[in-house]
Design a protein around this motif. Structure first.
Motif, PDB file in Angstrom:
ATOM      1  N   SER A 143       1.316  -1.290  -0.229  1.00 54.60           N
ATOM      2  CA  SER A 143       0.590  -0.012  -0.448  1.00 54.60           C
ATOM      3  C   SER A 143       1.221   1.224   0.554  1.00 54.60           C
ATOM      4  O   SER A 143       0.341   2.269  -1.314  1.00 54.60           O
ATOM      5  CB  SER A 143      -0.857   0.382   1.766  1.00 54.60           C
ATOM      6  N   ALA A 147       1.213   4.251  -3.161  1.00 44.92           N
ATOM      7  CA  ALA A 147       0.906   5.596  -2.928  1.00 44.92           C
ATOM      8  C   ALA A 147       2.227   6.337  -3.273  1.00 44.92           C
ATOM      9  O   ALA A 147       2.214   7.599  -3.826  1.00 44.92           O
ATOM     10  CB  ALA A 147       0.741   5.815  -0.957  1.00 44.92           C
ATOM     11  N   GLY A 351      -3.978   6.445  -9.416  1.00 43.35           N
ATOM     12  CA  GLY A 351      -4.414   6.140  -8.056  1.00 43.35           C
ATOM     13  C   GLY A 351      -5.210   4.330  -7.919  1.00 43.35           C
ATOM     14  O   GLY A 351      -5.344   4.794  -6.637  1.00 43.35           O
ATOM     15  N   LEU A 352      -5.932   3.497  -8.642  1.00 38.83           N
ATOM     16  CA  LEU A 352      -6.786   3.397  -8.251  1.00 38.83           C
ATOM     17  C   LEU A 352      -6.057   1.384  -7.629  1.00 38.83           C
ATOM     18  O   LEU A 352      -6.576   1.209  -6.594  1.00 38.83           O
ATOM     19  CB  LEU A 352      -7.303   2.590  -9.688  1.00 38.83           C
ATOM     20  N   SER A 354      -3.120   2.025  -5.558  1.00 36.37           N
ATOM     21  CA  SER A 354      -3.071   2.843  -3.986  1.00 36.37           C
ATOM     22  C   SER A 354      -4.539   2.751  -3.486  1.00 36.37           C
ATOM     23  O   SER A 354      -4.527   2.372  -2.418  1.00 36.37           O
ATOM     24  CB  SER A 354      -2.462   3.870  -3.914  1.00 36.37           C
ATOM     25  N   ASP A 355      -5.206   3.104  -3.804  1.00 33.52           N
ATOM     26  CA  ASP A 355      -6.836   3.080  -2.835  1.00 33.52           C
ATOM     27  C   ASP A 355      -7.217   1.722  -2.837  1.00 33.52           C
ATOM     28  O   ASP A 355      -7.490   1.364  -1.238  1.00 33.52           O
ATOM     29  CB  ASP A 355      -7.676   3.683  -3.702  1.00 33.52           C
ATOM     30  N   ARG A 358      -4.443   0.459  -0.245  1.00 30.51           N
ATOM     31  CA  ARG A 358      -5.477   1.089   1.753  1.00 30.51           C
ATOM     32  C   ARG A 358      -6.054   0.677   2.159  1.00 30.51           C
ATOM     33  O   ARG A 358      -6.248   0.663   3.009  1.00 30.51           O
ATOM     34  CB  ARG A 358      -4.877   2.442   0.823  1.00 30.51           C
ATOM     35  N   ILE A 359      -7.370   0.375   1.346  1.00 23.45           N
ATOM     36  CA  ILE A 359      -8.560  -0.355   1.828  1.00 23.45           C
ATOM     37  C   ILE A 359      -7.874  -1.595   2.615  1.00 23.45           C
ATOM     38  O   ILE A 359      -8.790  -2.087   3.103  1.00 23.45           O
ATOM     39  CB  ILE A 359      -9.933  -0.537   1.171  1.00 23.45           C
ATOM     40  N   GLN A 404     -17.080   0.072   0.433  1.00 23.80           N
ATOM     41  CA  GLN A 404     -15.520   0.602  -0.081  1.00 23.80           C
ATOM     42  C   GLN A 404     -14.832   0.804  -1.080  1.00 23.80           C
ATOM     43  O   GLN A 404     -14.032   2.135  -1.500  1.00 23.80           O
ATOM     44  CB  GLN A 404     -14.375   0.606   1.337  1.00 23.80           C
TER      45      GLN A 404
END
Length: 460
Positions: A143, A147, A351-352, A354-355, A358-359, A404
């Protein structure tokens, strides 16, 4: 005679005589849908050299074909492979384009001898920049890497990540988010490398990458991952808990009367198992002279190889034997990611990845393995996830992830940690997707004719 044959097999590929031999004896490929009632038979005859078997197995593995039965044997400088294969549904390979691809690829001389295209199996790309990472794994590390890449204006086009025994390796292909081309500016590449390097601070076993240029960019991600984890000091297989049955059994014994070393592998059956073992044997500079693969009752796999080192000798000491055992165990186990398998399929955007990662991190999940791809504006990402302690992933966690991620299609493909069939079905229903069992298949059927990311590299 054996030494002469070994010497001939080790001829320098740049030697003019070796090139003449190859031109006079091009690979012969026969794809037969009549010889077997339930499989397509692929026969390959070619001049024998180090890596020949791996080149053939790689084509079959990349097409996701299931090998039901296989054997291979060399006679002097000539090599013969026979594979009985099906598609993932157990059907013969009848698609004309697939058959044509197999035929043309395996009959191409430069497939076996990549130096003919001046790359030694490795090519630079004008379409993307490759980032290679190896080191000590920890929760949330992918993650953080994603980012950093997103913040640096990098779009991830494809990636593959493996973890094993607290170690991790990844190959990530990125493009410039604005131009959609490779990142070529040296200063920017150095900045990306430095920022990724900052993620390593405070971690143990930090090591710097060796000098390498574009020629170190591997064309084949999976083989490169094997090489990276093999070179990494943490590549050895993890010790089994006391009293636990070993997941992988590897024996290495001498066959003195023939001058071979016999390697026998018994483990759980799974896709690409043959590729993983042959890749490791090849990268350790051994040559497979004879071999067979088969299935065992209960979903196990049996592999038997008769090998010599490229210099013609068998395994000569106990240290060499133990090293071969450890490396094969690690190669088999590092791809076996026991965890919740989720597929995320959605429209691609900056950024997909990364998101998504992160989730996962915010929901307390650890990524054991990942396969990332993007094509035609669609992202298809597969993640193998587990609780950091290896506990079952609860249905409410899957539901939280789906909520999310939003508009993405989340598919639960496998949840081996779920407690019973009911729980597995519940997980799938909550996630809004039907359960699709992970396809292990019978990779081999019976046949026995023989008895921290601490390294960061970026290339354009």
């Amino acid at each position: 005679m054996a030494l002469m044959a070994a010497a001939a097999a080790r001829m320098d590929d740049h030697d003019e005589y070796a090139k003449l031999v190859r031109r006079m004896n091009p690979p012969r490929v026969v794809i037969d849908n009549e010889a077997s009632d339930d499989a397509t038979v692929i026969r390959v005859d070619s001049v024998n050299s180090h890596g020949t078997l791996l080149a053939v197995v790689q084509v079959i593995a990349d097409l996701n074909l299931v090998i039901q039965k296989a054997y291979f044997s060399s006679d002097g400088n000539w090599f013969m492979d026979v594979f009985n294969v099906t598609d993932r549904d157990g059907n013969k390979v009848l698609d004309a384009s697939t058959i044509s691809y197999i035929q043309k690829t395996l009959e191409a001389d430069d497939w076996y001898y990549p130096e003919a295209r001046n790359t030694v199996g490795i090519v630079p790309s004008e379409d993307y920049t490759s980032i290679e990472l190896t080191g000590t794994d920890r929760p949330g590390l992918l993650s953080e890497v994603c980012a950093v890449l997103a913040a640096m204006g990098c779009a991830v086009q494809s990636a593959e990540l493996w973890t094993h025994n607290t170690r991790v390796a990844a190959v990530v292909h990125v493009t410039d988010a604005k131009t959609a081309g490779a990142i070529e500016d040296a200063a920017r590449i150095a900045d990306i490398s430095a920022r990724l390097g900052n993620l390593l601070r405070g971690q143990s076993d930090v090591r710097a990458g060796g000098g390498a240029g574009a020629g170190s960019l591997a064309l084949h991600k999976e083989r490169r991952l094997h090489q990276m984890m093999f070179d990494d000091r943490g590549h050895a297989a993890a010790a089994q808990p006391d009293g636990a049955a070993p997941r992988t059994e590897v024996s290495v014994t001498p066959c003195a009367e023939r001058g071979y070393t016999v390697v026998v592998v018994r483990c759980r059956d799974r896709p690409k198992l043959l590729f993983d073992t042959v890749c490791t044997i090849t990268d350790m500079h051994y040559v497979v002279h004879h071999g067979t693969v088969s299935a065992e009752p209960g979903g196990g796999a049996y592999q038997e190889y008769y090998i010599r080192h490229v210099d013609g000798h068998a395994v000569r000491c106990d240290d060499e034997r133990q090293r071969l055992v450890r490396c094969l165990e690690a190669a088999i186990e590092r791809r076996t990611a026991e965890g919740l398998e989720l597929e995320v399929r959605t429209g691609d955007r900056a950024g997909l990845l990364s998101d998504i990662t992160r989730i996962f991190r915010e929901n307390g999940l650890t990524i054991r393995r990942a396969e990332i791809s993007s094509s035609g504006g669609e992202a298809v990402d597969t993640f193998y996830l587990s609780d950091p302690q290896g506990l079952p992933v609860e249905a409410k966690t899957i539901e939280a992830i789906r909520a999310q991620i939003g508009e993405a299609t989340l598919r639960v493909k496998n949840n081996p940690f779920a407690a019973g069939d009911g729980a597995a079905r519940k997980d799938a229903d909550v996630a809004g997707a039907g359960t699709t069992a992970f396809i292990f298949g019978n990779l081999f059927k019976f046949y026995r004719p023989f008895q921290s990311f601490s390294l960061v590299k970026l290339y354009s």
